[in-house]
Enzyme design. Structure first.
Site, PDB file in Angstrom:
ATOM      1  N   TYR A 144      -6.282  -4.287  -3.319  1.00 25.11           N
ATOM      2  CA  TYR A 144      -5.844  -3.140  -3.716  1.00 25.11           C
ATOM      3  C   TYR A 144      -5.834  -2.171  -2.964  1.00 25.11           C
ATOM      4  O   TYR A 144      -7.035  -1.751  -2.555  1.00 25.11           O
ATOM      5  CB  TYR A 144      -5.996  -3.037  -5.135  1.00 25.11           C
ATOM      6  CG  TYR A 144      -5.793  -4.024  -6.221  1.00 25.11           C
ATOM      7  CD1 TYR A 144      -4.670  -4.820  -6.025  1.00 25.11           C
ATOM      8  CD2 TYR A 144      -6.450  -3.831  -7.748  1.00 25.11           C
ATOM      9  CE1 TYR A 144      -4.516  -5.896  -6.834  1.00 25.11           C
ATOM     10  CE2 TYR A 144      -5.914  -4.802  -8.572  1.00 25.11           C
ATOM     11  CZ  TYR A 144      -4.886  -5.661  -8.343  1.00 25.11           C
ATOM     12  OH  TYR A 144      -4.710  -6.627  -9.375  1.00 25.11           O
ATOM     13  N   ALA A 145      -4.984  -1.142  -2.684  1.00 25.48           N
ATOM     14  CA  ALA A 145      -3.483  -1.548  -2.754  1.00 25.48           C
ATOM     15  C   ALA A 145      -3.063  -1.725  -1.301  1.00 25.48           C
ATOM     16  O   ALA A 145      -2.400  -0.621  -0.675  1.00 25.48           O
ATOM     17  CB  ALA A 145      -2.848  -0.819  -3.370  1.00 25.48           C
TER      18      ALA A 145
END
Length: 328
Positions: free
Chosen positions: A56-57
């Site tokens: 992420y991300a």
């Protein structure tokens, strides 16, 4: 906030809040100060179950991911947080190189990756032990037994507590759990899948399989959970990233079928009756269903989190729940 138990082994099971906080965009779209404010409010409200991933991300900044884990690590250190907050993370879908993605260039679930990536996540989070570690996506290029043994060894060594699995066909989850049991190793106990009130079509291919979308909850997974109450379902994207309330965010082809308008109509009726928002009714429906679900909600502001927290006080009547269930 109410709590529930995840896991069965007294040595590793945890009491977690019934609403989990997703940190996917922390450190990228959501700046650090806002991320800290959301985390602070969540804990103040009694929440203790934060979800992230080692990738992420990556799609926001062209990296391999890790920003979310790093922000959570700095928040933990600055607030003196120890094991009172359960941190869940994932591995297996981190791109091998910046500028690529997990579909064409994911790290996978080999024994080497499981060990190296879990160690890197511990460093970014600033923890000696990962409370809950998920296999993020399927890796059919690696023997399932190899992955099962790699995850189980981390639990036996004490660097991981509970094991989870996400975005796998239910038959592969069961096969993996059987392999773990046969080897005397810990197996997957927490299942994280896309789940919400609206039903997704099952006839569309997924990102990783022409047979469908293994990331979405369908009837086979629900029946598996009904027969296996020791497992916990964590529902990600329960609010469809704002899809229930934002006119500028279409629901997409997965929800393009005759049942969607019917369910939205009942959802709106129940919202009017309760004085709640669509989002709050969806969360209340998930929280109080026959199959217990832990909704995983994201928040890019404290105000968004407050709306989700409001669902915890919403009690649907038996009649309202029956109407929501029956809508086709």
């Amino acid at each position: 906030m109410r709590k529930r138990t995840i896991g069965t082994d007294p040595r590793t099971r945890r009491e977690v809040s019934v609403l989990s906080l997703g940190a996917m965009l922390f450190g990228t779209l959501t700046d650090e100060a806002t991320s800290f404010a959301v985390l602070d409010r969540y804990v103040e409200a009694g929440g203790n179950f934060v979800d992230t991933s080692n990738n992420y991300a990556y799609w926001q900044d062209g990296s391999q991911g890790g920003a979310s884990e790093e922000v959570i690590g700095r928040w933990r250190a600055s607030r003196g947080i120890t094991d009172e907050v359960v941190i869940a993370t994932k591995l297996g879908a981190r791109p091998k190189a910046p500028g690529t993605g997990f579909v064409e260039n994911g790290e996978g679930l080999s024994a080497e990756v499981v060990r190296a990536s879990s160690e890197a996540s511990r460093r970014r989070l600033g923890v000696e032990k990962l409370d809950l570690l998920y296999a993020h996506i399927e890796d059919t290029a690696v023997p399932l037994a190899e992955t099962v043994h790699a995850f189980g060894e981390l639990v036996d060594e004490g660097t991981v507590g509970l094991l989870g699995v996400s975005n796998h066909w239910s038959w592969r989850v069961e096969r993996a759990r059987n392999l773990a049991a046969q080897a005397g190793l810990p197996g997957y106990e927490v299942l994280q899948y896309a789940h919400t009130y609206l039903r997704r079509r099952s006839d569309r291919p997924g990102l990783l399989s022409p047979d469908g979308d293994q990331a979405a909850v369908q009837g086979d997974l629900l029946s598996y959970l009904r027969e296996s109450p020791e497992l916990t379902l964590v529902a990600y994207s329960p609010l469809l990233g704002g899809g229930y309330v934002r006119d500028d965010k279409p629901l997409g082809p997965s929800f393009d079928h005759a049942g969607t308008p019917a369910r939205l109509a009942v959802l709106d009726a129940v919202a009017r009756e309760t004085g709640a928002t669509r989002n709050q009714v969806v969360l209340a429906w998930l929280l109080g269903g026959e199959i217990p679900v832990v909704p995983l909600v994201g928040a890019s502001s404290v105000a968004q989190l407050e709306e989700s927290l409001g669902a915890l006080d919403l009690e649907l009547t038996d009649g309202q729940r029956a109407r929501l269930d029956r809508a086709r």
